[in-house]
Design a protein around this motif. Structure first.
Motif, PDB file in Angstrom:
ATOM      1  N   ILE A   6     -20.881   6.312  10.116  1.00 20.57           N
ATOM      2  CA  ILE A   6     -20.543   7.512   9.351  1.00 20.57           C
ATOM      3  C   ILE A   6     -20.332   8.710  10.294  1.00 20.57           C
ATOM      4  O   ILE A   6     -20.579   8.606  11.498  1.00 20.57           O
ATOM      5  N   ILE A   7     -19.885   9.803   9.696  1.00 19.01           N
ATOM      6  CA  ILE A   7     -19.785  11.069  10.440  1.00 19.01           C
ATOM      7  C   ILE A   7     -20.899  11.987   9.941  1.00 19.01           C
ATOM      8  O   ILE A   7     -21.075  12.177   8.729  1.00 19.01           O
ATOM      9  N   ILE A   8     -21.661  12.531  10.893  1.00 14.97           N
ATOM     10  CA  ILE A   8     -22.728  13.477  10.544  1.00 14.97           C
ATOM     11  C   ILE A   8     -22.322  14.848  11.077  1.00 14.97           C
ATOM     12  O   ILE A   8     -22.105  15.019  12.283  1.00 14.97           O
ATOM     13  N   ALA A   9     -22.171  15.806  10.155  1.00 12.46           N
ATOM     14  CA  ALA A   9     -21.743  17.162  10.529  1.00 12.46           C
ATOM     15  C   ALA A   9     -22.937  18.105  10.415  1.00 12.46           C
ATOM     16  O   ALA A   9     -23.531  18.231   9.346  1.00 12.46           O
ATOM     17  N   LEU A  10     -23.298  18.739  11.523  1.00 11.47           N
ATOM     18  CA  LEU A  10     -24.412  19.707  11.510  1.00 11.47           C
ATOM     19  C   LEU A  10     -23.847  21.089  11.785  1.00 11.47           C
ATOM     20  O   LEU A  10     -23.389  21.360  12.898  1.00 11.47           O
ATOM     21  N   ASP A  11     -23.866  21.943  10.783  1.00 16.60           N
ATOM     22  CA  ASP A  11     -23.376  23.310  10.967  1.00 16.60           C
ATOM     23  C   ASP A  11     -24.523  24.290  10.747  1.00 16.60           C
ATOM     24  O   ASP A  11     -25.552  23.938  10.164  1.00 16.60           O
ATOM     25  N   GLY A  12     -24.305  25.530  11.168  1.00 14.42           N
ATOM     26  CA  GLY A  12     -25.298  26.551  10.889  1.00 14.42           C
ATOM     27  C   GLY A  12     -25.335  27.632  11.936  1.00 14.42           C
ATOM     28  O   GLY A  12     -24.492  27.689  12.830  1.00 14.42           O
ATOM     29  N   HIS A  13     -26.358  28.490  11.787  1.00 14.89           N
ATOM     30  CA  HIS A  13     -26.482  29.667  12.650  1.00 14.89           C
ATOM     31  C   HIS A  13     -26.959  29.288  14.045  1.00 14.89           C
ATOM     32  O   HIS A  13     -27.484  28.195  14.260  1.00 14.89           O
ATOM     33  N   ALA A  14     -26.838  30.257  14.961  1.00 15.48           N
ATOM     34  CA  ALA A  14     -27.242  30.042  16.355  1.00 15.48           C
ATOM     35  C   ALA A  14     -28.755  29.887  16.452  1.00 15.48           C
ATOM     36  O   ALA A  14     -29.510  30.642  15.841  1.00 15.48           O
ATOM     37  N   GLY A  15     -29.194  28.892  17.216  1.00 16.14           N
ATOM     38  CA  GLY A  15     -30.625  28.737  17.509  1.00 16.14           C
ATOM     39  C   GLY A  15     -31.442  28.025  16.445  1.00 16.14           C
ATOM     40  O   GLY A  15     -32.667  28.071  16.478  1.00 16.14           O
ATOM     41  N   CYS A  16     -30.786  27.345  15.510  1.00 11.02           N
ATOM     42  CA  CYS A  16     -31.524  26.617  14.463  1.00 11.02           C
ATOM     43  C   CYS A  16     -32.024  25.276  14.959  1.00 11.02           C
ATOM     44  O   CYS A  16     -32.813  24.611  14.285  1.00 11.02           O
ATOM     45  N   GLY A  17     -31.494  24.848  16.103  1.00 11.09           N
ATOM     46  CA  GLY A  17     -31.872  23.530  16.626  1.00 11.09           C
ATOM     47  C   GLY A  17     -30.823  22.467  16.341  1.00 11.09           C
ATOM     48  O   GLY A  17     -31.131  21.275  16.380  1.00 11.09           O
ATOM     49  N   LYS A  18     -29.597  22.885  16.079  1.00  7.57           N
ATOM     50  CA  LYS A  18     -28.539  21.907  15.756  1.00  7.57           C
ATOM     51  C   LYS A  18     -28.302  20.928  16.909  1.00  7.57           C
ATOM     52  O   LYS A  18     -28.312  19.720  16.713  1.00  7.57           O
ATOM     53  N   SER A  19     -28.069  21.481  18.105  1.00  3.95           N
ATOM     54  CA  SER A  19     -27.736  20.606  19.241  1.00  3.95           C
ATOM     55  C   SER A  19     -28.892  19.683  19.585  1.00  3.95           C
ATOM     56  O   SER A  19     -28.692  18.485  19.804  1.00  3.95           O
ATOM     57  N   THR A  20     -30.088  20.247  19.625  1.00  3.68           N
ATOM     58  CA  THR A  20     -31.264  19.441  19.977  1.00  3.68           C
ATOM     59  C   THR A  20     -31.427  18.307  18.961  1.00  3.68           C
ATOM     60  O   THR A  20     -31.680  17.153  19.331  1.00  3.68           O
ATOM     61  N   THR A  21     -31.265  18.631  17.691  1.00  5.97           N
ATOM     62  CA  THR A  21     -31.407  17.623  16.639  1.00  5.97           C
ATOM     63  C   THR A  21     -30.284  16.594  16.728  1.00  5.97           C
ATOM     64  O   THR A  21     -30.523  15.386  16.643  1.00  5.97           O
ATOM     65  N   ALA A  22     -29.063  17.096  16.907  1.00  8.34           N
ATOM     66  CA  ALA A  22     -27.899  16.200  16.956  1.00  8.34           C
ATOM     67  C   ALA A  22     -28.041  15.185  18.087  1.00  8.34           C
ATOM     68  O   ALA A  22     -27.746  14.003  17.913  1.00  8.34           O
ATOM     69  N   LYS A  23     -28.527  15.658  19.243  1.00  5.12           N
ATOM     70  CA  LYS A  23     -28.720  14.774  20.404  1.00  5.12           C
ATOM     71  C   LYS A  23     -29.660  13.637  20.055  1.00  5.12           C
ATOM     72  O   LYS A  23     -29.375  12.477  20.306  1.00  5.12           O
ATOM     73  N   SER A  24     -30.825  13.973  19.468  1.00  6.52           N
ATOM     74  CA  SER A  24     -31.831  12.948  19.165  1.00  6.52           C
ATOM     75  C   SER A  24     -31.359  12.002  18.070  1.00  6.52           C
ATOM     76  O   SER A  24     -31.586  10.798  18.150  1.00  6.52           O
ATOM     77  N   ALA A  44     -32.390  29.463   9.783  1.00  5.55           N
ATOM     78  CA  ALA A  44     -33.794  29.786  10.115  1.00  5.55           C
ATOM     79  C   ALA A  44     -33.887  31.290  10.290  1.00  5.55           C
ATOM     80  O   ALA A  44     -32.873  31.971  10.549  1.00  5.55           O
ATOM     81  N   ASP A  45     -35.091  31.787  10.175  1.00  2.00           N
ATOM     82  CA  ASP A  45     -35.368  33.207  10.359  1.00  2.00           C
ATOM     83  C   ASP A  45     -34.862  33.655  11.739  1.00  2.00           C
ATOM     84  O   ASP A  45     -35.061  32.946  12.727  1.00  2.00           O
ATOM     85  N   VAL A  46     -34.225  34.828  11.786  1.00  4.14           N
ATOM     86  CA  VAL A  46     -33.574  35.247  13.042  1.00  4.14           C
ATOM     87  C   VAL A  46     -34.572  35.427  14.187  1.00  4.14           C
ATOM     88  O   VAL A  46     -34.272  35.101  15.344  1.00  4.14           O
ATOM     89  N   GLU A  47     -35.772  35.925  13.860  1.00  2.00           N
ATOM     90  CA  GLU A  47     -36.746  36.148  14.935  1.00  2.00           C
ATOM     91  C   GLU A  47     -37.245  34.821  15.513  1.00  2.00           C
ATOM     92  O   GLU A  47     -37.425  34.695  16.728  1.00  2.00           O
ATOM     93  N   SER A  60     -37.130  27.150  10.082  1.00  2.00           N
ATOM     94  CA  SER A  60     -38.076  28.175  10.565  1.00  2.00           C
ATOM     95  C   SER A  60     -39.459  27.611  10.851  1.00  2.00           C
ATOM     96  O   SER A  60     -40.068  27.930  11.856  1.00  2.00           O
ATOM     97  N   GLY A  61     -39.950  26.749   9.949  1.00  2.00           N
ATOM     98  CA  GLY A  61     -41.319  26.259  10.110  1.00  2.00           C
ATOM     99  C   GLY A  61     -41.377  24.821  10.591  1.00  2.00           C
ATOM    100  O   GLY A  61     -42.420  24.185  10.493  1.00  2.00           O
ATOM    101  N   LEU A  62     -40.252  24.310  11.067  1.00  2.00           N
ATOM    102  CA  LEU A  62     -40.241  22.895  11.466  1.00  2.00           C
ATOM    103  C   LEU A  62     -40.326  22.725  12.979  1.00  2.00           C
ATOM    104  O   LEU A  62     -39.804  23.558  13.730  1.00  2.00           O
ATOM    105  N   THR A  63     -40.984  21.645  13.398  1.00  2.00           N
ATOM    106  CA  THR A  63     -40.908  21.293  14.818  1.00  2.00           C
ATOM    107  C   THR A  63     -39.634  20.473  14.993  1.00  2.00           C
ATOM    108  O   THR A  63     -39.056  19.979  14.009  1.00  2.00           O
TER     109      THR A  63
END
Ligand code: CDP
Ligand code: CDP
Length: 227
Positions: free
Chosen positions: A4-22, A149-152, A205-208
Motif C-alpha cells: 500500500i501507499i502510506i501518506a504522512l502529512d502535517g505540521h513541522a516537528g510532529c515526528g512525521k519523518s522519524t515515524t515514517a522511517k520506523s 502537535a502543540d507548537v511549543e 503532543s503527548g506521544l513518545t
C-alpha cells in the motif's frame, strides 16, 4: 501480500519523518522524505543565486536539476542526491529552513517535485511524508495520516535536535520559524498543507516516538490486510 501507499502529512516537528522511517523499516517499505526534495531544490537555488520571483529563471534552473534518493546501507536510509551529489549534510541548517517554504510555494517547483514523487511511488510499498501527499501526490493512498502537535512541544523537540547537532539557536527563534512555516505552508495557493478528508488525525503532543510508531503501524497493518 499487497503493498500500500502510506501518506504522512502535517505540521513541522510532529515526528512525521522519524515515524515514517520506523514504519517503513518494520514493513520493509521504502521511506521517502519529500521535505528533503524541497530542501535540496532550495539549496540549489541559493547556491546558484536564482531569482525565486522569476518563473523563467526558476524553470530553467529546474531543467538543470536531477534529484534522487540513494540508499546508504550504513544508515539503512535513502539520502537525497542533487545532480549526483549527496546534499544531506547541507540542507537541514537554518539558512535553508528559513527559505524552503518560499521555494516550496512556487508552482513550477511543486510540479517538478510531485512528478518525481509519483514516479517513486508507482510500485507502492512506500511511506512518504510531507505536506500534500494525501491531498495531491497520492490522493488514493490507502492510508493517510495527518499529524499535528502543540507548537511549543514541536519547537522543543526541534531545539533539542539542533543542540545535539551543535547548532546554536534558542526556543523563541525555533517557535517563530515553525509558526512562520506552518502559516506559509497552510496558506499558499499551490497545494496548501491541509488535512485530506479521509485522513486520520494523530495529535503527537503527548506521544513518545515508540507510541507514535506503534499507532501508525497498527493502522497500516489493518489497511494492508484489507488491500
Ligand atoms: O522536517 P520539517 O518539518 O522541518 O520540514 P520538511 O519536511 O523537511 O519540509 C520542509 C519544507 O518543505 C516545509 O516547511 C514545506 O514548506 C516544504 N514541503 C512541502 O511544501 N511539501 C512537501 N510535500 C514537503 C515539504
Ligand atoms: O518530520 P517532522 O518535521 O514532522 O518531525 P521529525 O523530524 O520526525 O521529528 C522532529 C524531532 O522531534 C525529532 O528529533 C524527533 O525525534 C522528535 N520527536 C519526539 O521526540 N517525540 C515525538 N513523539 C515525535 C518527534
Amino acid at each position: 501480500m499487497n503493498k500500500i501507499i502510506i501518506a504522512l502529512d502535517g505540521h513541522a516537528g510532529c515526528g512525521k519523518s522519524t515515524t515514517a522511517k520506523s514504519v517503513a523499516k518494520e514493513l520493509n517499505y521504502v521511506f521517502i522524505d519529500t521535505g528533503a526534495m524541497y530542501r535540496a531544490v532550495t539549496y540549489s537555488f541559493l547556491e546558484n543565486d536564482i531569482d525565486f520571483a522569476d518563473p523563467t529563471e526558476v524553470s530553467k534552473a529546474l531543467d538543470a536539476i536531477s534529484l534522487k534518493f540513494v540508499f546508504n546501507p550504513e544508515k539503512g536510509l535513502g539520502e537525497i542526491h542533487l545532480n549526483d551529489v549527496n546534499v544531506e549534510p547541507f540542507i537541514r541548517n537554518m539558512n535553508i529552513t528559513r527559505r524552503v517554504s518560499d521555494v516550496a510555494a512556487i508552482k513550477e517547483v511543486r510540479q517538478f517535485c510531485v512528478i518525481e514523487q509519483q514516479k517513486m511511488g508507482k510500485d507502492k510499498g512506500i511511506v512518504m511524508d510531507g505536506r500534500d501527499i494525501g491531498t495531491v501526490v497520492f490522493p488514493t493512498a490507502e492510508l493517510k495520516v495527518f499529524m499535528t502537535a502543540d507548537v511549543e512541544v514541536r519547537a522543543k523537540r526541534r531545539l533539542k535536535e539542533m543542540e545535539d547537532k551543535g547548532e546554536k539557536t534558542n526556543l523563541s527563534d525555533v517557535i517563530a520559524d515553525i509558526e512562520n512555516r506552518d502559516y506559509l505552508d497552510s496558506t499558499r495557493k499551490e497545494s496548501p498543507l491541509k488535512k485530506a478528508e479521509d485522513a486520520v488525525v494523530v495529535d503527537t503532543s503527548g506521544l513518545t516516538i515508540k507510541e507514535q510508531v506503534a499507532s501508525i503501524l497498527n493502522l497500516a497493518k489493518k489497511k494492508i490486510e484489507l488491500s
